[in-house]
Design an enzyme around this catalytic site. Structure first.
Site, PDB file in Angstrom:
ATOM      1  CE  LYS A 259     -30.078 -16.923  -5.299  1.00 35.11           C
ATOM      2  NZ  LYS A 259     -31.152 -15.969  -5.585  1.00 35.11           N
TER       3      LYS A 259
ATOM      4  CG  ASP B 258      -2.099  -0.894   1.076  1.00 33.74           C
ATOM      5  OD1 ASP B 258      -2.194  -1.551   0.018  1.00 33.74           O
ATOM      6  OD2 ASP B 258      -2.934  -0.941   2.010  1.00 33.74           O
TER       7      ASP B 258
ATOM      8  CE1 TYR C 124      -2.589   1.570  -6.832  1.00 32.78           C
ATOM      9  CE2 TYR C 124      -3.173   3.352  -5.335  1.00 32.78           C
ATOM     10  CZ  TYR C 124      -3.411   2.621  -6.489  1.00 32.78           C
ATOM     11  OH  TYR C 124      -4.447   2.970  -7.314  1.00 32.78           O
TER      12      TYR C 124
ATOM     13  CE  LYS D 194     -27.899 -15.010  -9.337  1.00 28.28           C
ATOM     14  NZ  LYS D 194     -28.044 -13.846  -8.463  1.00 28.28           N
TER      15      LYS D 194
HETATM   16  S1  IVH Z   1     -25.066 -13.648 -16.302  1.00 25.50           S
HETATM   17  C1  IVH Z   1     -29.006 -12.915 -19.021  1.00 25.50           C
HETATM   18  N1  IVH Z   1     -23.300 -14.289 -14.494  1.00 25.50           N
HETATM   19  O1  IVH Z   1     -27.438 -12.259 -11.357  1.00 25.50           O
HETATM   20  C2  IVH Z   1     -28.463 -12.727 -17.659  1.00 25.50           C
HETATM   21  N2  IVH Z   1     -25.133 -12.916 -13.835  1.00 25.50           N
HETATM   22  O2  IVH Z   1     -30.509 -12.761 -12.078  1.00 25.50           O
HETATM   23  C3  IVH Z   1     -26.993 -12.664 -17.697  1.00 25.50           C
HETATM   24  N3  IVH Z   1     -25.066 -12.244 -11.477  1.00 25.50           N
HETATM   25  O3  IVH Z   1     -28.579  -9.205 -12.379  1.00 25.50           O
HETATM   26  C4  IVH Z   1     -26.418 -12.575 -16.343  1.00 25.50           C
HETATM   27  N4  IVH Z   1     -23.189 -13.262 -10.957  1.00 25.50           N
HETATM   28  O4  IVH Z   1     -26.131  -9.215 -11.826  1.00 25.50           O
HETATM   29  C5  IVH Z   1     -24.446 -13.618 -14.743  1.00 25.50           C
HETATM   30  N5  IVH Z   1     -21.637 -14.916 -12.997  1.00 25.50           N
HETATM   31  C6  IVH Z   1     -22.765 -14.247 -13.253  1.00 25.50           C
HETATM   32  C7  IVH Z   1     -23.434 -13.503 -12.266  1.00 25.50           C
HETATM   33  C8  IVH Z   1     -24.634 -12.863 -12.597  1.00 25.50           C
HETATM   34  C9  IVH Z   1     -24.175 -12.491 -10.505  1.00 25.50           C
HETATM   35  C10 IVH Z   1     -26.313 -11.452 -11.297  1.00 25.50           C
HETATM   36  C11 IVH Z   1     -26.508 -10.419 -12.365  1.00 25.50           C
HETATM   37  C12 IVH Z   1     -27.973 -10.411 -12.685  1.00 25.50           C
HETATM   38  C13 IVH Z   1     -28.518 -11.495 -11.827  1.00 25.50           C
HETATM   39  C14 IVH Z   1     -29.372 -12.341 -12.706  1.00 25.50           C
END
Ligand code: IVH
Length: 333
Positions: A318, A36, A39, A119
């Site tokens: 999920k 840091d 940086y 996700k």
């Molecule tokens: S692909 C056509 N990849 O999940 C949709 N979404 O319900 C394409 N999200 O609002 C989205 N991680 O912000 C995708 N690896 C990931 C993701 C992701 C989080 C969120 C995204 C979206 C929601 C979809």
């Protein structure tokens, strides 16, 4: 005003490159290359140089990531391609049905190849680059129109302000803004010390920080970004065969992309990945609320298409809500 010499310009360019490289190592590779203190030294050196020679200041200099005067409100922006959502699944039967539907639609005898990713539990944003420069950053909003939060997104060090040479004339990158757990803990400690609002979780902290009308406040919050896909592309070539190659391309354009991504085969590959990421969940530096499965072939994705507002080629599997898996070890009265 001092006249800029080519030596100073070169020095400023070099400092900018070193600083952006350090941001990339820290956020994208999770492998900081400098401390840091180092940086801060580079940053101060660049600030000094730009203050001595104001003509050297560029719009995309890392010193410009400090935010600017408050806006009266956010402008609404229409997404060129809608930002749709994913269908959710909670149990194995739903995954089996998802894979079966895909094999039937594609008339496939062999197992389907899937690109699989965490996700992220943050906020979806779209970043638009023109001739390599970040020109617009927007929230997802209702999927068709979001809010222009460009000034706020510019303060996020993980987001490149300028792309490497060879980027298409128009490139839209989609991904998630989030706050790393360690930065969330630190922010709440600071908020408590100042007697200010405590955030319930990193997602709320990221949302509250991104939606500040005063981007100077956003600049003091350490936000992270991970790219998960491309939007509009024109005037140049990007990989058009698989999603996984597009993610590699995004990484080569200096965007952080999840390290935990993988390519797997068939339902058994999906289950194994879910299990594996589930085991890593609590040790990841950021919150995730599941994993995402995407048919890897972009040709197959086009064939599968969309139904209402969600793609048929992708699914979010999920995890149980984090609260539900918290184990109470002890209670002190
Ligand atoms: S692909 C056509 N990849 O999940 C949709 N979404 O319900 C394409 N999200 O609002 C989205 N991680 O912000 C995708 N690896 C990931 C993701 C992701 C989080 C969120 C995204 C979206 C929601 C979809």
């Amino acid at each position: 005003m001092a006249r800029v010499q080519s030596g100073e310009k070169k020095q400023a360019d070099q400092l900018r490159e070193q600083i952006e490289q350090a941001n990339y190592a820290f956020y994208a590779l999770d492998a900081p290359q400098i401390s840091d203190a180092q940086y801060d030294r580079l940053f101060r050196e660049l600030q000094q140089l730009e203050s001595d020679y104001p003509a050297l200041v560029t719009h995309d200099s890392p010193t410009q990531r400090v935010g600017s005067a408050p806006l009266p409100g956010f402008e609404s922006v229409q997404h060129a391609t809608p930002m749709l959502s994913l269908n959710n699944a909670f149990d194995e039967d739903e995954i089996v049905a998802f894979d079966r539907r895909i094999r039937e639609t594609l008339d496939a005898d062999e197992e389907i190849e899937y690109a699989v990713e965490p996700k992220f539990d943050g906020l979806a944003v779209s970043l638009s680059y023109e001739s390599g420069a970040l020109v617009l950053g927007a929230t997802r909003g209702d999927g068709y129109a979001g809010e222009d939060v460009t000034t706020n997104l510019r303060t996020i060090r993980a987001i490149p302000l300028r792309l490497p040479k060879g980027a298409p004339k128009t490139l839209e990158v989609r991904g998630e803004v989030l706050m790393l757990r360690r930065d969330f803990e630190k922010l709440n400690e600071e908020q408590a010390a100042r007697g200010e609002k405590i955030f319930a979780n990193p997602r709320n902290a990221a949302a509250g920080s991104l939606r500040q009308l005063d981007s100077r406040i956003t600049a003091t919050r350490r936000l992270a970004f991970f790219a998960y896909g491309l939007g509009n592309v024109a005037g140049g070539r990007v990989p058009d065969d698989t999603h996984s190659r597009q993610l590699e391309y995004l990484q080569s354009m200096m965007f952080p992309v999840a390290n935990q991504r993988d390519v797997v085969s068939g339902v058994s590959g999906l289950f194994e990945y879910y299990q594996n990421i589930g085991e890593q969940r609590t040790s990841l530096p950021y919150d995730i609320d599941g994993v995402v499965y995407k048919v890897n072939s972009l040709r197959a994705q086009r064939e599968l298409g969309f139904v209402s507002r969600a793609p048929r080629f992708a699914l979010a599997h999920k995890f149980p809500a984090q609260e539900e898996i918290t184990e109470v070890l002890d209670i002190d009265v």
